[in-house]
Each structure stands twice: as structure tokens, then as C-alpha cells.
Write an enzyme that holds these catalytic residues in place. Structure first.
Site, PDB file in Angstrom:
ATOM      1  N   LYS A   1       0.825  -1.418   0.025  1.00  0.00           N
ATOM      2  CA  LYS A   1       0.099  -0.072  -0.070  1.00  0.00           C
ATOM      3  C   LYS A   1       0.898   1.298  -0.126  1.00  0.00           C
ATOM      4  O   LYS A   1       1.936   1.289   0.549  1.00  0.00           O
ATOM      5  CB  LYS A   1      -0.941   0.095   1.312  1.00  0.00           C
ATOM      6  CG  LYS A   1      -1.940  -1.186   1.239  1.00  0.00           C
ATOM      7  CD  LYS A   1      -2.827  -0.955   2.400  1.00  0.00           C
ATOM      8  CE  LYS A   1      -4.148  -1.694   2.112  1.00  0.00           C
ATOM      9  NZ  LYS A   1      -5.180  -1.920   3.454  1.00  0.00           N
TER      10      LYS A   1
ATOM     11  N   ARG B   1      -3.627 -14.738   4.974  1.00  0.00           N
ATOM     12  CA  ARG B   1      -2.689 -13.564   5.484  1.00  0.00           C
ATOM     13  C   ARG B   1      -3.023 -13.479   6.964  1.00  0.00           C
ATOM     14  O   ARG B   1      -2.002 -13.502   8.055  1.00  0.00           O
ATOM     15  CB  ARG B   1      -3.051 -12.081   4.728  1.00  0.00           C
ATOM     16  CG  ARG B   1      -2.556 -10.879   5.260  1.00  0.00           C
ATOM     17  CD  ARG B   1      -2.840  -9.783   4.787  1.00  0.00           C
ATOM     18  NE  ARG B   1      -2.305  -8.420   5.287  1.00  0.00           N
ATOM     19  CZ  ARG B   1      -1.051  -8.083   5.017  1.00  0.00           C
ATOM     20  NH1 ARG B   1      -0.235  -8.385   4.481  1.00  0.00           N
ATOM     21  NH2 ARG B   1      -0.934  -6.795   5.723  1.00  0.00           N
TER      22      ARG B   1
ATOM     23  N   HIS C   1      -7.432 -13.335   2.149  1.00  0.00           N
ATOM     24  CA  HIS C   1      -7.048 -12.456   3.422  1.00  0.00           C
ATOM     25  C   HIS C   1      -7.028 -13.425   4.571  1.00  0.00           C
ATOM     26  O   HIS C   1      -6.225 -13.048   5.853  1.00  0.00           O
ATOM     27  CB  HIS C   1      -7.797 -11.194   3.572  1.00  0.00           C
ATOM     28  CG  HIS C   1      -7.433 -10.123   4.113  1.00  0.00           C
ATOM     29  ND1 HIS C   1      -6.387  -9.507   3.462  1.00  0.00           N
ATOM     30  CD2 HIS C   1      -7.516  -9.556   5.195  1.00  0.00           C
ATOM     31  CE1 HIS C   1      -6.025  -8.304   4.125  1.00  0.00           C
ATOM     32  NE2 HIS C   1      -6.548  -8.534   5.312  1.00  0.00           N
TER      33      HIS C   1
ATOM     34  N   TYR D   1      -3.911  -9.308  16.236  1.00  0.00           N
ATOM     35  CA  TYR D   1      -3.655 -10.536  16.351  1.00  0.00           C
ATOM     36  C   TYR D   1      -3.285 -11.040  17.844  1.00  0.00           C
ATOM     37  O   TYR D   1      -3.414 -12.455  18.166  1.00  0.00           O
ATOM     38  CB  TYR D   1      -2.663 -10.958  15.147  1.00  0.00           C
ATOM     39  CG  TYR D   1      -2.747 -10.871  13.905  1.00  0.00           C
ATOM     40  CD1 TYR D   1      -3.583 -11.531  13.155  1.00  0.00           C
ATOM     41  CD2 TYR D   1      -2.210  -9.664  13.335  1.00  0.00           C
ATOM     42  CE1 TYR D   1      -3.963 -11.328  11.814  1.00  0.00           C
ATOM     43  CE2 TYR D   1      -2.583  -9.467  11.939  1.00  0.00           C
ATOM     44  CZ  TYR D   1      -3.176 -10.113  11.409  1.00  0.00           C
ATOM     45  OH  TYR D   1      -3.659  -9.946  10.069  1.00  0.00           O
TER      46      TYR D   1
ATOM     47  N   HIS E   1       2.276  -3.427   7.857  1.00  0.00           N
ATOM     48  CA  HIS E   1       1.411  -2.487   8.353  1.00  0.00           C
ATOM     49  C   HIS E   1       2.179  -1.086   8.763  1.00  0.00           C
ATOM     50  O   HIS E   1       3.497  -1.109   9.019  1.00  0.00           O
ATOM     51  CB  HIS E   1       1.120  -3.004   9.622  1.00  0.00           C
ATOM     52  CG  HIS E   1      -0.182  -4.187   9.233  1.00  0.00           C
ATOM     53  ND1 HIS E   1      -0.327  -4.982  10.713  1.00  0.00           N
ATOM     54  CD2 HIS E   1      -0.932  -4.519   8.427  1.00  0.00           C
ATOM     55  CE1 HIS E   1      -1.317  -5.875  10.027  1.00  0.00           C
ATOM     56  NE2 HIS E   1      -1.635  -5.411   8.874  1.00  0.00           N
TER      57      HIS E   1
END
Length: 295
Positions: free
Chosen positions: A169, A243, A240, A275, A266
Site C-alpha cells: 500500500k 494472511r 486475506h 492478532y 502495516h
């Protein structure tokens, strides 16, 4: 001024086409609301009360809080840009807060089913079979996003360092180590791809379609859904999820949270901390099953 802002996030911020489209839709909806409720044509002239009224209308329409917060973030970017350009004197978003949302625990596949899928399931020993297995191994073995996998280039695979370079990103690159078995699979796939298509294969991208051209999101989603369906009853079976599985398994086996953050790409540790909820749940379960004083 709206068009100037959109050009700014496209050419200067270099956000993705998907993000640009979302920004445009959000501002178009905001403009339409201002026109219908206040007969206001220029969104940069909106006041705090007008913005709050729009947010209330979104909530009352049943739009989920996550989507509302995305629209709030769009307006925050828009008015911040207007302020920097001195098109407005004060920022009407200063008093606007994001809506509180409950944190969703990531859906992931347990270790045993993943072992069964990657070690025991028979994949056809041809281009499609190797391609499908490589898709699963890359998503689970590196934690990359769907778009990152589709955009992964052959040149992004470092033969010497045994790493892949991923374009994430905001056009940020990150380097991810590739375990030896996965690296060997990449080499086997490359040989099979060359034998299957020869010079007709797309020379740029790593993962190709059945026709030898760049893969596409729906193809990857179908592969993941098909094979996850063999080993898990989870309702959601998506790239995802793999992921999430990658990150959860790393954390459960003692990986440092900051390292996982960097591997996932991130921008802040807050995004990675979701998580830890899964790990805490496992600890609670172990305690309740084993401790004499439990529940």
C-alpha cells in the site's frame, strides 16, 4: 476544488486506483447531501454542523460504522488539503470524531488443516497444479495481500537472497524472506511455466492465468476458496484469511510483534495488535482446560 484534491491524492500521494475511487464516491455522496439538504454546491464551505448531520444520516441509513469511518477519513483528508491550500480558514473536522467500533478477531485456519492442505493434498503435477499450490504457499508463507500477489513480478524474486520484494500500500516496498521449500517450488513452477507456454508466457509477472497472461483477483480467490474448502469448514475462505493465518501462526510460535508488523507491511503496530486477541483466547482456553481453579 474537489478535482484539485483528487488530482493531489492521485499524483502526489500516489494512492491506489481503488482508494482514489473510494475517495471520489465519498465526496460525491457528501456533495449530493449538501445540495439536497442545504443547497450548497461547494463542499469546502460546509460547516461542522452540516458534516455532523451527514454522518448522522449515514448511521441512520444502516451503513456500518467501518464504512462511515472511512467517509469521515475522506473528509478529514479533503478539509486538511483545503486548509493547507488556504482555501478555508478553519478545519470543520476538528470536532468530528470517528465512531467507536468493536474489534473483529481475525478469521484464520488452524495449523493442522494448513499442514494437511500443503503436505497431504495432491496437486496435479502440471502448470495449473503447481500454480495453484504456489498461490497458496505464497499467501500462507509470506502473508502478502491479494493485490500484492497479483502484482508480484518475476524480477521481484531474489534468487541469491531467497527473498521477494513486495509493492504494498502507498507504493511502499518491503522485503520478505522465502523459506527453502517455497523457494524450490517457485523454481519448479518457473520451469513448468516455461515448458507450458514458452515465449508466449507473460515475461513480467510471476503468477499467470491458464492462458499464460497476468493473473487476476477472481482467479486467485477461486483457487483459495476451492482448496481451503478441502480442509476447513470456515465460512470465509479468502486470500486475506491466509494472511491472517500467516500472522496468527507466527505470533503463536513466539514471533516478535514488531517483526510481524514489518512482514505484513502495516504502517503502525496498532493494526498488527489485532492478532494478539487470538493468542490471548488460546491462553484462556488452555488455562480453563488445565488449571484446577479454572471456571
Amino acid at each position: 476544488m474537489v478535482s484539485t484534491f483528487l488530482e493531489h491524492i492521485r499524483y502526489e500521494k500516489r494512492l491506489s486506483h481503488h482508494t482514489l475511487t473510494a475517495y471520489r464516491i465519498d465526496i460525491d455522496q457528501f456533495q449530493a447531501y449538501l445540495k439536497s439538504q442545504y443547497e450548497l454546491d461547494q463542499p469546502e464551505n460546509a460547516t461542522f454542523h452540516m458534516i455532523r448531520s451527514w454522518i448522522v444520516s449515514l448511521v441512520e441509513s444502516g451503513l456500518d460504522k467501518t464504512s462511515v469511518n472511512r467517509k469521515i477519513a475522506t473528509l478529514r483528508s479533503f478539509f486538511g488539503f483545503m486548509l493547507r491550500r488556504k482555501a478555508i480558514a478553519t478545519d470543520p473536522m476538528l470536532k468530528v470524531s470517528a465512531l467507536k467500533t468493536s474489534k473483529k478477531i481475525p478469521v484464520f485456519v488452524e495449523e493442522k488443516p494448513m499442514e494437511t492442505l500443503l503436505d497431504d493434498v495432491d496437486f496435479p503435477d502440471d502448470f495449473k497444479g503447481l500454480r495453484d499450490k504456489l498461490v497458496l504457499e505464497l499467501l500462507y508463507g509470506t502473508g502478502i495481500r491479494l493485490a500484492e500477489l497479483v502484482g508480484l513480478k518475476t524480477a521481484d524474486v531474489n534468487l541469491y537472497e531467497k527473498t521477494i520484494t513486495v509493492l504494498g500500500k502507498r507504493n511502499k516496498h518491503r522485503i520478505i524472506p522465502v523459506p527453502n521449500p517455497l523457494f524450490a517450488l517457485i523454481q519448479q513452477y518457473q520451469q513448468t511455466k516455461e515448458a507450458e507456454f514458452g515465449t508466449n508466457a507473460d515475461p513480467v509477472f510471476l503468477i499467470l492465468s491458464d492462458q499464460g497472461v497476468k493473473s487476476y483477483p477472481v482467479l486467485i480467490q477461486r483457487i483459495v476458496k476451492r482448496y481451503l474448502g478441502l480442509v476447513t469448514t470456515l465460512e470465509k475462505k479468502s486470500p486475506h484469511v491466509l494472511r491472517h493465518t500467516y500472522a496468527t501462526h507466527l505470533l503463536n510460535r513466539g514471533a516478535d510483534l514488531n517483526a510481524i508488523k514489518d512482514l505484513l507491511g502495516h504502517s503502525s503496530l496498532a493494526a498488527t495488535q489485532i492478532y494478539t486477541h487470538t493468542t490471548i483466547d488460546k491462553l484462556k482456553k488452555a488455562y480453563n482446560q488445565a488449571h484446577p481453579k479454572a471456571g
